[in-house]
Design a protein around this motif. Structure first.
Motif, short mmCIF file in Angstrom:
data_model
loop_
_atom_site.label_atom_id
_atom_site.label_comp_id
_atom_site.label_asym_id
_atom_site.label_seq_id
_atom_site.Cartn_x
_atom_site.Cartn_y
_atom_site.Cartn_z
N SER A 135 0.86 -1.17 0.00
CA SER A 135 0.00 0.00 0.00
C SER A 135 0.91 1.23 0.00
CB SER A 135 -0.91 -0.02 1.21
OG SER A 135 -0.16 -0.16 2.39
N TYR A 136 0.42 2.32 -0.58
CA TYR A 136 1.28 3.50 -0.74
C TYR A 136 0.69 4.74 -0.10
CZ TYR A 136 4.36 0.88 -3.74
OH TYR A 136 5.25 -0.04 -4.21
N LYS A 137 1.60 5.51 0.50
CA LYS A 137 1.20 6.76 1.11
C LYS A 137 1.85 7.93 0.36
CE LYS A 137 1.36 9.47 5.39
NZ LYS A 137 1.45 9.50 6.84
N PHE A 138 1.05 8.96 0.10
CA PHE A 138 1.51 10.16 -0.60
C PHE A 138 1.39 11.34 0.36
CE2 PHE A 138 -0.12 7.05 -3.46
CZ PHE A 138 0.75 7.06 -4.54
N PHE A 139 2.48 11.99 0.63
CA PHE A 139 2.41 13.18 1.49
C PHE A 139 3.62 14.05 1.23
CE2 PHE A 139 5.54 12.54 5.00
CZ PHE A 139 5.97 11.25 4.69
N ILE A 191 -4.52 3.06 -0.88
CA ILE A 191 -3.88 4.36 -1.10
C ILE A 191 -4.13 5.25 0.12
CG2 ILE A 191 -4.05 6.51 -2.46
CD1 ILE A 191 -2.67 4.36 -4.07
N VAL A 192 -3.06 5.84 0.60
CA VAL A 192 -3.15 6.75 1.74
C VAL A 192 -2.68 8.13 1.31
CG1 VAL A 192 -2.34 7.20 4.10
CG2 VAL A 192 -2.63 4.83 3.32
N ILE A 193 -3.47 9.14 1.63
CA ILE A 193 -3.06 10.51 1.35
C ILE A 193 -2.80 11.20 2.69
CG2 ILE A 193 -3.66 12.73 0.28
CD1 ILE A 193 -3.49 10.55 -1.82
N GLY A 194 -1.59 11.71 2.86
CA GLY A 194 -1.24 12.40 4.10
C GLY A 194 -1.17 13.90 3.87
N MET A 195 -0.27 14.54 4.59
CA MET A 195 -0.13 16.00 4.57
C MET A 195 -0.06 16.52 3.13
SD MET A 195 0.25 18.36 6.85
CE MET A 195 0.82 20.04 7.03
N TRP A 196 -1.03 17.41 2.79
CA TRP A 196 -1.08 17.89 1.40
C TRP A 196 -0.64 19.34 1.28
CZ3 TRP A 196 -5.60 15.27 3.25
CH2 TRP A 196 -6.47 16.08 4.00
N GLY A 197 -0.09 19.89 2.35
CA GLY A 197 0.47 21.24 2.18
C GLY A 197 -0.08 22.23 3.16
N GLU A 198 -0.68 23.25 2.64
CA GLU A 198 -1.12 24.35 3.49
C GLU A 198 -2.18 23.90 4.48
OE1 GLU A 198 0.39 27.41 3.29
OE2 GLU A 198 1.68 26.27 1.96
N ASP A 255 -4.23 11.13 6.50
CA ASP A 255 -3.33 10.51 7.48
C ASP A 255 -2.26 11.55 7.87
OD1 ASP A 255 -1.86 8.87 9.07
OD2 ASP A 255 -1.05 7.64 7.45
N ILE A 256 -2.71 12.52 8.64
CA ILE A 256 -1.85 13.64 9.04
C ILE A 256 -1.58 13.50 10.53
CG2 ILE A 256 -1.80 16.16 9.31
CD1 ILE A 256 -3.49 16.27 6.71
N GLU A 257 -0.31 13.44 10.88
CA GLU A 257 0.04 13.13 12.26
C GLU A 257 0.11 14.39 13.12
OE1 GLU A 257 3.62 10.95 11.55
OE2 GLU A 257 2.55 9.27 10.66
N SER A 258 0.11 14.16 14.44
CA SER A 258 0.08 15.28 15.38
C SER A 258 1.28 16.20 15.24
CB SER A 258 0.01 14.76 16.81
OG SER A 258 1.18 14.01 17.10
N GLU A 259 2.40 15.69 14.72
CA GLU A 259 3.56 16.54 14.50
C GLU A 259 3.36 17.48 13.31
OE1 GLU A 259 5.80 16.66 17.26
OE2 GLU A 259 7.36 16.64 15.75
N GLU A 260 2.40 17.15 12.45
CA GLU A 260 2.21 17.92 11.22
C GLU A 260 1.12 18.97 11.33
OE1 GLU A 260 3.30 14.84 7.73
OE2 GLU A 260 1.71 14.18 9.06
N ASN A 261 0.06 18.64 12.03
CA ASN A 261 -1.03 19.60 12.17
C ASN A 261 -1.92 19.15 13.33
OD1 ASN A 261 -2.78 21.72 11.74
ND2 ASN A 261 -3.46 21.05 9.72
N GLU A 262 -2.70 20.09 13.84
CA GLU A 262 -3.73 19.75 14.81
C GLU A 262 -4.80 18.96 14.07
OE1 GLU A 262 -3.44 20.97 18.14
OE2 GLU A 262 -1.49 21.29 17.23
N MET A 263 -5.25 17.87 14.64
CA MET A 263 -6.32 17.14 13.97
C MET A 263 -7.54 18.04 13.76
SD MET A 263 -8.18 13.57 14.75
CE MET A 263 -9.19 14.07 16.09
N SER A 264 -7.79 18.90 14.75
CA SER A 264 -8.98 19.75 14.66
C SER A 264 -8.83 20.87 13.64
CB SER A 264 -9.29 20.34 16.03
OG SER A 264 -8.19 21.11 16.46
N TRP A 265 -7.64 21.05 13.11
CA TRP A 265 -7.43 22.08 12.07
C TRP A 265 -7.45 21.50 10.65
CZ3 TRP A 265 -2.72 25.53 14.01
CH2 TRP A 265 -3.11 26.22 15.17
N ILE A 266 -7.41 20.20 10.54
CA ILE A 266 -7.35 19.60 9.20
C ILE A 266 -8.61 19.97 8.42
CG2 ILE A 266 -7.34 17.43 7.88
CD1 ILE A 266 -5.84 16.16 10.26
N ILE A 267 -8.42 20.49 7.21
CA ILE A 267 -9.56 20.84 6.36
C ILE A 267 -9.83 19.64 5.46
CG2 ILE A 267 -10.44 22.44 4.61
CD1 ILE A 267 -9.78 24.02 7.03
#
Lengths: 359, 369
Positions: B87-91, B120-127, B156-168
């Motif tokens: 399986s592949y993750k893109f971030f 397919i996993v999509i992680g941090m996409w930027g802004e 799949d955005i981790e706590s080091e990357e963003n607040e879960m509650s801020w993810i759009i």
């Protein structure tokens, strides 16, 4: 010439005890004097003896802290009558006093035969995060990007302009995660900060539990109050994760060799072990040899910038895409308890063995 | 049957995996990060193998092992060959030196076997202020290349990357029409998340992690989930009001009472600031007879909720009752532990402070920020 190991440390220092234990096991003579003794010129050394000098952390000792701040000759009167456990230090005056004290120890060379295991001058540099980072960057060592703002509003503007969402704010002269703020910025009204700082009765304390601040005014106030000391602000690079834990690495280099790598795992942004985080084993992390090698090389290269440090604990960050950054150099970063290296030696045993280069 | 469990504490990091094929099972166990050791056991019949395997899984969970859904995905690097079994993750990294998510996806679809990859996993996409729209549009526009995908994890955005509650997040109506045959859908982040009407007949697992779920989203799920007759795992993190959570207890009641999902085994309604009310809804509720596991973890579960649990005799018929991370007293936890042998009431890092006034206490859900 006769050799005696000289330990300069607070009288009850745990670290000094560990070193003494190893010296005793090897039937080596030692002498322990405290930083207070040095400030008060209350010690006697003999000429005609070679002293192998080991300095230890001044932490966890209020009398020493008080003496160091006073030694700075700071004009502002600081009320230091009673110990207020956990109160955040006056980093600025403490550092002035500490640097002065280190220079006094260094100058004892003029009167006695001293061999410093870790040179006091370089200890002073390593205790200044700004100086350290400048030195590392000048030597092409990868460090997180530094921000230059001098107040909070400016910082938010700088973050926006540089597209930096999150930063670490550290007292330039702090250690043990004291006074650290991890700040995230998401537009004008949304900020969140994680910190070891806890406010109580209008005073700031080091908290073992990470505090969360999410009111913009509260964060600004916290920043401003910390900003009375020189601050180091750097990009918060997302750490590599293992088992849902954020990982960074304490790499102990002794005599130019990597002897210990201790991954530290945390659910939080701040990974220091005394905050309830976990020591892990590097072999459990499933890292490629290439990455481990990169971590080791960064630590060794860092030590070449500090030729006077025989040992130091280097803090290294691994990004999610496998890039390596040097965060800090800790000249007293060798207290890794219950851990042995490949030769089954503890950090103190390995340090003693590696001293052959001196003696 | 296949189960993958992990155990972590200060001293050790272990995994334990079991797979039943026919009348045989294979156990693989060892330190995390190693290949582990293998044990094979043969039984007279498949039933016996399954029964024994399930017994072992329960024993392991009793010892503190936790179910892990799957091993993590491989990070896709631009230009890398694709292995259909992975399986592949893109971030993207903060400095984008390894390309944006779009650039990574564009490289991926030029590789042989990309159309055979199933997860397919999509992680941090930027802004911070944008959703995964570009990535989703790209996947839709190149859907032939993703035709084998049975499992999407978007956010799949981790706590080091963003607040879960801020993810759009974004609207998934079109995406779910194009990929209506998927079996698993995992989403993280509740802001701007819209599922619309969906018809996913093959869906086995739906997980939505939010710091604050809107009541409208839950209504959308209620309206469409009945098409997913194969659903075995439904997990919703409801979050808090502070982060946009508006889910009402009566909407949750509507969900559980109207649910007709014959294969459902796992129901998680968790990470909620109204956890006590949610627990109360289950008091001798018939849904308990139909499922195996109830998960009330990570929310503000206090002694009030504890009392509802204690009064709910039906819960002892479950295979597993999870309430990890809670704000109940030692006394309450002891009573629950004695009553429910199938329960896990580990307080985790939540803190119960006896001396404080009940009214003044500030509780928090485990994943809010």
């Amino acid at each position: 010439m006769e050799i005696i190991h000289l330990i300069i440390a607070p009288k009850l220092s745990r670290r000094a005890m560990f070193w003494k234990k190893v010296l005793k096991q090897n039937n080596l003579r030692y002498l322990h004097i405290s930083y207070l003794d040095i400030i008060q010129d209350n010690f006697t050394l003999d000429s005609g003896i070679n002293y192998v000098v080991r300095l230890e952390s001044v932490g966890e000792d209020f009398e020493t802290y008080k003496a160091i701040v006073s030694f700075s000759n700071a004009k502002e009167k600081i009320n230091l009558i009673e110990e207020d456990v956990g109160l955040i230090s006056n980093f600025k005056n403490w550092y002035i006093g500490w640097e002065k004290l280190l220079m006094k120890i260094k100058n004892m060379e003029n009167d006695f035969d001293l061999i410093f295991i870790n040179n006091p001058q370089e200890i002073a540099v390593a205790f200044d995060k700004k100086l350290t980072q400048n030195l590392l960057i000048a030597n092409n060592i990868n460090c997180p990007e530094v921000l230059n703002s001098s107040n909070y509003d400016e910082l938010l503007v700088e973050m926006k302009a540089k597209k930096i969402h999150q930063v670490f704010i550290k007292p330039s002269a702090g250690s043990s995660a004291s006074g650290i703020i991890a700040l995230r910025n998401n537009g004008a009204k949304k900020q969140i900060a994680y910190s070891t700082i806890k406010k109580n009765n209008n005073k700031y304390y080091n908290s073992l539990k990470i505090q969360v601040y999410n009111k913009p005014n509260e964060i600004k106030e916290l920043f401003n109050d910390m900003n009375t000391n020189p601050l180091q602000i750097e990009r918060w690079i997302p750490k590599w994760q293992f088992n849902k834990m954020n990982i960074d690495f304490r790499v102990l280099v002794i005599n130019k060799k990597v002897e210990f790598i201790v991954p530290r795992g945390s659910r939080q942004a701040i990974t220091n072990l005394h905050l309830g985080n976990q020591k892990l084993k590097i072999e459990d992390l499933n890292l490629s040899e290439e990455i481990i090698k990169k971590i080791e090389q960064a630590a060794i290269k860092t030590m070449t910038c500090f030729p006077g440090l025989h040992y130091a604990g280097i803090d290294i960050l691994l990004s999610k895409k496998g890039k390596v950054y040097v965060l800090e150099v800790n000249p007293f970063g060798d207290m890794l308890l219950k851990i042995v290296n490949k030769k089954q030696k503890t950090t103190y045993e390995q340090e003693l063995e590696s001293l052959q280069v001196f003696i | 049957m296949k189960e993958y469990l992990e155990y972590k504490d200060y001293k050790s990091q272990k995994f334990w995996e079991i797979q039943v094929i026919g009348n045989q099972f294979t156990v693989l166990y060892g330190k995390i990060g190693t290949d582990g050791r293998e044990q094979v056991k043969t039984f007279d019949s498949e039933e016996k193998a399954l029964k024994e395997a399930k017994k072992l899984v329960t024993q392991k969970i009793d010892k503190g092992y936790q179910r892990k859904l799957e091993p993590s995905a491989t990070e896709y690097k631009i230009g890398a060959k694709v292995d259909a079994s992975k399986s592949y993750k893109f971030f993207q990294d903060y400095d984008v030196t390894d390309g944006t998510v779009l650039e990574q996806l564009a490289s991926f679809i030029t590789q042989e076997n990309c159309d055979k990859v199933t997860k397919i996993v999509i992680g941090m996409w930027g802004e911070y202020d944008s959703g995964p729209d570009e990535a989703l549009d790209f996947i839709i526009a190149n859907k032939e290349k993703f035709k084998a995908v049975k499992h999407f994890y978007i956010g799949d955005i981790e706590s080091e990357e963003n607040e879960m509650s801020w993810i759009i997040q974004t609207g998934y109506e079109k995406f779910l029409k194009e990929f209506s045959n998927i079996e698993k859908l995992e989403l993280r982040g509740g802001n701007e998340l819209v599922l619309g009407k969906f018809n996913l007949p093959n869906l086995k697992q739906l997980r939505i992690e939010t710091g604050g779920m809107s009541n409208e989203l839950l209504e959308e799920i209620i309206a469409s989930i009945q098409h997913s007759k194969n659903l075995t795992h439904l997990e919703l993190w409801l979050g808090t009001e502070e982060y946009g959570g508006t889910v009402k207890a009566e909407t949750v009641e509507k969900l559980i009472s109207g649910m007709d999902l014959p294969k459902l085994k796992f129901l998680g309604l968790m990470n909620s600031d109204i956890q006590d009310l949610i627990v109360k809804l289950f008091e001798n509720h018939p849904i308990i007879d139909k499922i195996e596991t109830l998960d009330f973890s990570m929310g503000v579960l206090t002694n009030k909720g504890g009392k509802s649990l204690l009064a709910n005799d039906k819960l002892s018929t479950l295979k597993s009752l999870r309430c990890v991370f809670n704000f109940m007293s030692d006394d309450m936890i002891e009573k629950l532990t004695n009553k429910f042998k199938n329960g896990d009431f580990d307080r985790s890092w939540a803190e119960y402070e006896e001396e404080e006034d009940e009214e003044d206490r500030y509780y928090y859900v485990e994943v809010g920020e």
